[in-house]
Design an enzyme around this catalytic site. Structure first.
Site, PDB file in Angstrom:
ATOM      1  N   ASN A  99      -1.530   6.758  11.519  1.00 51.63           N
ATOM      2  CA  ASN A  99      -2.475   5.935  10.745  1.00 51.63           C
ATOM      3  C   ASN A  99      -2.502   6.349   9.274  1.00 51.63           C
ATOM      4  O   ASN A  99      -3.163   7.326   8.917  1.00 51.63           O
ATOM      5  CB  ASN A  99      -3.865   6.003  11.370  1.00 51.63           C
ATOM      6  N   ASP A 131       9.845  -7.307  -3.866  1.00 47.13           N
ATOM      7  CA  ASP A 131       8.659  -7.651  -3.074  1.00 47.13           C
ATOM      8  C   ASP A 131       8.434  -9.151  -3.205  1.00 47.13           C
ATOM      9  O   ASP A 131       8.619  -9.713  -4.291  1.00 47.13           O
ATOM     10  CB  ASP A 131       7.443  -6.885  -3.625  1.00 47.13           C
ATOM     11  N   ASN A 132       8.038  -9.806  -2.119  1.00 53.22           N
ATOM     12  CA  ASN A 132       7.745 -11.242  -2.229  1.00 53.22           C
ATOM     13  C   ASN A 132       6.279 -11.490  -2.570  1.00 53.22           C
ATOM     14  O   ASN A 132       5.852 -12.637  -2.682  1.00 53.22           O
ATOM     15  CB  ASN A 132       8.150 -11.992  -0.945  1.00 53.22           C
ATOM     16  N   LEU A 133       5.510 -10.416  -2.724  1.00 51.44           N
ATOM     17  CA  LEU A 133       4.093 -10.470  -3.108  1.00 51.44           C
ATOM     18  C   LEU A 133       3.258 -11.276  -2.115  1.00 51.44           C
ATOM     19  O   LEU A 133       2.198 -11.770  -2.457  1.00 51.44           O
ATOM     20  CB  LEU A 133       3.917 -10.998  -4.537  1.00 51.44           C
ATOM     21  N   ALA A 143      -8.118  -5.996  21.704  1.00 57.04           N
ATOM     22  CA  ALA A 143      -6.944  -6.047  22.595  1.00 57.04           C
ATOM     23  C   ALA A 143      -5.807  -5.208  22.022  1.00 57.04           C
ATOM     24  O   ALA A 143      -5.547  -5.239  20.822  1.00 57.04           O
ATOM     25  CB  ALA A 143      -6.494  -7.493  22.761  1.00 57.04           C
ATOM     26  N   GLY A 144      -5.154  -4.472  22.887  1.00 59.52           N
ATOM     27  CA  GLY A 144      -3.942  -3.751  22.481  1.00 59.52           C
ATOM     28  C   GLY A 144      -4.175  -2.387  21.876  1.00 59.52           C
ATOM     29  O   GLY A 144      -3.224  -1.748  21.436  1.00 59.52           O
ATOM     30  N   THR A 199       6.895   2.808  13.011  1.00 60.33           N
ATOM     31  CA  THR A 199       5.484   2.864  13.382  1.00 60.33           C
ATOM     32  C   THR A 199       5.278   3.547  14.730  1.00 60.33           C
ATOM     33  O   THR A 199       6.163   3.512  15.599  1.00 60.33           O
ATOM     34  CB  THR A 199       4.913   1.434  13.471  1.00 60.33           C
ATOM     35  N   TYR A 213       0.822  -1.227   0.000  1.00 58.16           N
ATOM     36  CA  TYR A 213       0.000   0.000   0.000  1.00 58.16           C
ATOM     37  C   TYR A 213       0.853   1.273   0.000  1.00 58.16           C
ATOM     38  O   TYR A 213       0.806   2.077  -0.939  1.00 58.16           O
ATOM     39  CB  TYR A 213      -0.924  -0.070   1.210  1.00 58.16           C
ATOM     40  N   TYR A 231       4.982  -6.691  17.005  1.00 56.87           N
ATOM     41  CA  TYR A 231       5.124  -5.849  15.809  1.00 56.87           C
ATOM     42  C   TYR A 231       5.939  -4.586  16.129  1.00 56.87           C
ATOM     43  O   TYR A 231       6.945  -4.286  15.480  1.00 56.87           O
ATOM     44  CB  TYR A 231       3.735  -5.475  15.264  1.00 56.87           C
TER      45      TYR A 231
HETATM   46  N1  UFG Z   1     -11.422  -0.030  14.523  1.00 58.04           N
HETATM   47  C1  UFG Z   1     -12.761  -0.337  14.714  1.00 58.04           C
HETATM   48  N2  UFG Z   1     -13.320  -1.257  13.888  1.00 58.04           N
HETATM   49  C2  UFG Z   1     -12.630  -1.890  12.900  1.00 58.04           C
HETATM   50  C3  UFG Z   1     -11.269  -1.564  12.710  1.00 58.04           C
HETATM   51  C4  UFG Z   1     -10.698  -0.632  13.554  1.00 58.04           C
HETATM   52  O1  UFG Z   1     -13.426   0.188  15.597  1.00 58.04           O
HETATM   53  O2  UFG Z   1     -13.203  -2.736  12.201  1.00 58.04           O
HETATM   54  C5  UFG Z   1     -10.826   0.965  15.412  1.00 58.04           C
HETATM   55  C6  UFG Z   1      -9.644   0.402  16.170  1.00 58.04           C
HETATM   56  O3  UFG Z   1     -10.081  -0.202  17.341  1.00 58.04           O
HETATM   57  C7  UFG Z   1      -8.811   1.661  16.377  1.00 58.04           C
HETATM   58  C8  UFG Z   1      -9.111   2.517  15.151  1.00 58.04           C
HETATM   59  O4  UFG Z   1     -10.305   1.992  14.596  1.00 58.04           O
HETATM   60  O5  UFG Z   1      -9.266   2.331  17.503  1.00 58.04           O
HETATM   61  C9  UFG Z   1      -8.024   2.435  14.111  1.00 58.04           C
HETATM   62  O6  UFG Z   1      -7.738   1.090  13.856  1.00 58.04           O
HETATM   63  P1  UFG Z   1      -6.815   0.598  12.650  1.00 58.04           P
HETATM   64  O7  UFG Z   1      -6.791  -0.892  12.707  1.00 58.04           O
HETATM   65  O8  UFG Z   1      -7.252   1.245  11.383  1.00 58.04           O
HETATM   66  O9  UFG Z   1      -5.384   1.194  13.000  1.00 58.04           O
HETATM   67  P2  UFG Z   1      -4.525   1.054  14.341  1.00 58.04           P
HETATM   68  O10 UFG Z   1      -4.571   2.387  14.999  1.00 58.04           O
HETATM   69  O11 UFG Z   1      -4.904  -0.128  15.137  1.00 58.04           O
HETATM   70  O12 UFG Z   1      -3.106   0.680  13.728  1.00 58.04           O
HETATM   71  C10 UFG Z   1      -2.196   1.631  13.309  1.00 58.04           C
HETATM   72  C11 UFG Z   1      -1.297   0.993  12.252  1.00 58.04           C
HETATM   73  C12 UFG Z   1      -0.451  -0.081  12.864  1.00 58.04           C
HETATM   74  C13 UFG Z   1       0.270   0.469  14.069  1.00 58.04           C
HETATM   75  C14 UFG Z   1      -0.711   1.041  15.061  1.00 58.04           C
HETATM   76  C15 UFG Z   1      -0.018   1.630  16.250  1.00 58.04           C
HETATM   77  O13 UFG Z   1      -2.079   0.439  11.217  1.00 58.04           O
HETATM   78  O14 UFG Z   1       0.502  -0.525  11.920  1.00 58.04           O
HETATM   79  O15 UFG Z   1      -1.463   2.062  14.426  1.00 58.04           O
HETATM   80  O16 UFG Z   1      -0.732   1.324  17.392  1.00 58.04           O
HETATM   81  F1  UFG Z   1       0.960  -0.514  14.680  1.00 58.04           F
END
Ligand code: UFG
Length: 326
Positions: A171, A33-35, A284-285, A118, A13, A142
């Site tokens: 993000n 890229d390993n695709l 989680a997380g 990140t 992306y 990660y």
């Molecule tokens: N979310 C939802 N529903 C979904 C998907 C996401 O409510 O279906 C929420 C998540 O809980 C989060 C927010 O939307 O609160 C953003 O979520 P994303 O998955 O889009 O992105 P993240 O913030 O989890 O992840 C990004 C990067 C990661 C990086 C991380 C750092 O994509 O690579 O920030 O915490 F590690």
């Protein structure tokens, strides 16, 4: 000046947007890229070497065949949840793979490296806005793999004079307004594409992960930054390595946070459609708030994100997802 640049992960992306930008700037680009998650169709007008970073002999052949001025490294396993369940795969791909790449660069005498890091290197934020002085304390494999590479880059600067810049994305969102490339993950886990998918397909509902956070509307707040703005920061980082030795790191975000509900509202405005959603338990997380201070990137790199407005970012994503090319 025209440079020859190796873009690892150029079929992914953010990597594909980088390749397009480098081509527009007149550079000569080779994609490796390993695709595994990237798309062949995303590589347009650049040579594609289909290879894995764990294949050191193949890497040596790539560096024998080309004389690169700089390497940009986007290849990685990048799903937080998956990294918790399968840590070995993450350490192998993200740490061992990057070490192989750095060693191949060293043997070939390539001294400039731009690394996709990140916000996850910071772990649970201890400040409302995260600048580069914020402690790094990843809470998942990660983020740990990315921080390890940052450490390796600092050591490589001392030992080998490697010039590097680590760019910690918050993000990434949106797609090229010129079309043809965009975000396409399988499975998709990110909020903006999933909210758009829910708007496009009435059978789908977005799940809102957690509505009881200590934020104004109870949902998580993130800092969405357009993928072309990220690419622009890489160009500036590459320029920095031409004039500065050392290992540098910058946080890249817009500096403004938007909640999950605000993103849903934005997709609704841009698409003119309803975004069906349901409230779901916390994932989680997920930290409640992740917002970058990009003051250092502005001051040192002269970087100013062009997409300041969430709707403008979402509009480019919407245009892509309505008719994705892959
Ligand atoms: N979310 C939802 N529903 C979904 C998907 C996401 O409510 O279906 C929420 C998540 O809980 C989060 C927010 O939307 O609160 C953003 O979520 P994303 O998955 O889009 O992105 P993240 O913030 O989890 O992840 C990004 C990067 C990661 C990086 C991380 C750092 O994509 O690579 O920030 O915490 F590690």
């Amino acid at each position: 000046m025209t440079a020859r640049i190796l873009v690892c992960g150029g079929a992914g992306y953010i990597g594909a947007h980088m390749v397009r930008r480098l081509q527009l700037d007149g550079h000569d680009v080779v994609v490796l890229d390993n695709l595994s998650t990237g798309h062949r169709a995303a590589v347009q007008g650049a040579g594609l070497v289909e290879a894995d970073l764990l294949d050191a002999p193949e890497l040596a052949r790539v560096f024998d065949a080309h004389r690169f001025d700089c390497v940009m490294h986007f290849s990685a396993r990048s799903l937080v949840g998956e990294s918790m369940a399968r840590p070995y795969e993450y350490y192998r791909a993200n740490v061992t793979g990057t070490l192989n790449l750095l060693e191949a660069m060293q043997r070939a005498g390539v001294q400039r490296f731009i690394f996709s890091s990140t916000a996850a290197v910071f772990g649970t934020p201890r400040a409302p806005v995260i600048d580069e002085t914020h402690p790094t304390a990843p809470i998942n494999p990660y983020g740990a793999t990315k921080l390890m590479v940052e450490r390796v880059l600092a050591d490589a600067a001392t030992a080998h004079g490697l010039r590097s810049v680590s760019l910690r994305y918050f993000n990434a969102a949106g797609a090229s307004p010129q079309g043809g490339i965009g975000e396409s993950h399988v499975p998709e886990t990110h909020l903006v594409p999933l909210a758009i998918a829910a708007a496009l397909d009435t059978g789908r509902r977005l799940q809102v992960f957690g509505t009881d956070y200590d934020t104004p509307d109870g949902t998580c707040i993130r800092d969405y930054v357009h993928v072309d703005d990220l690419a622009d920061a890489h160009v500036r980082a590459m320029d920095l390595t031409a004039r500065e030795p050392g290992a540098h790191a910058f946080n890249l975000g817009n500096g403004a946070g938007f909640s999950v509900r605000e993103v849903i509202a934005s997709v609704g405005r841009v698409s003119g459609r309803e975004v069906p959603f349901e409230e779901a338990p916390r994932r989680a997380g997920d930290p409640p708030v992740l917002v970058a201070s990009s003051t250092r990137a502005r001051d040192v790199l002269g970087w100013t994100p062009q997409y300041r407005d969430l709707d403008a970012i979402v509009r480019t994503a919407w245009d892509w997802h309505r008719a994705p090319a892959y």
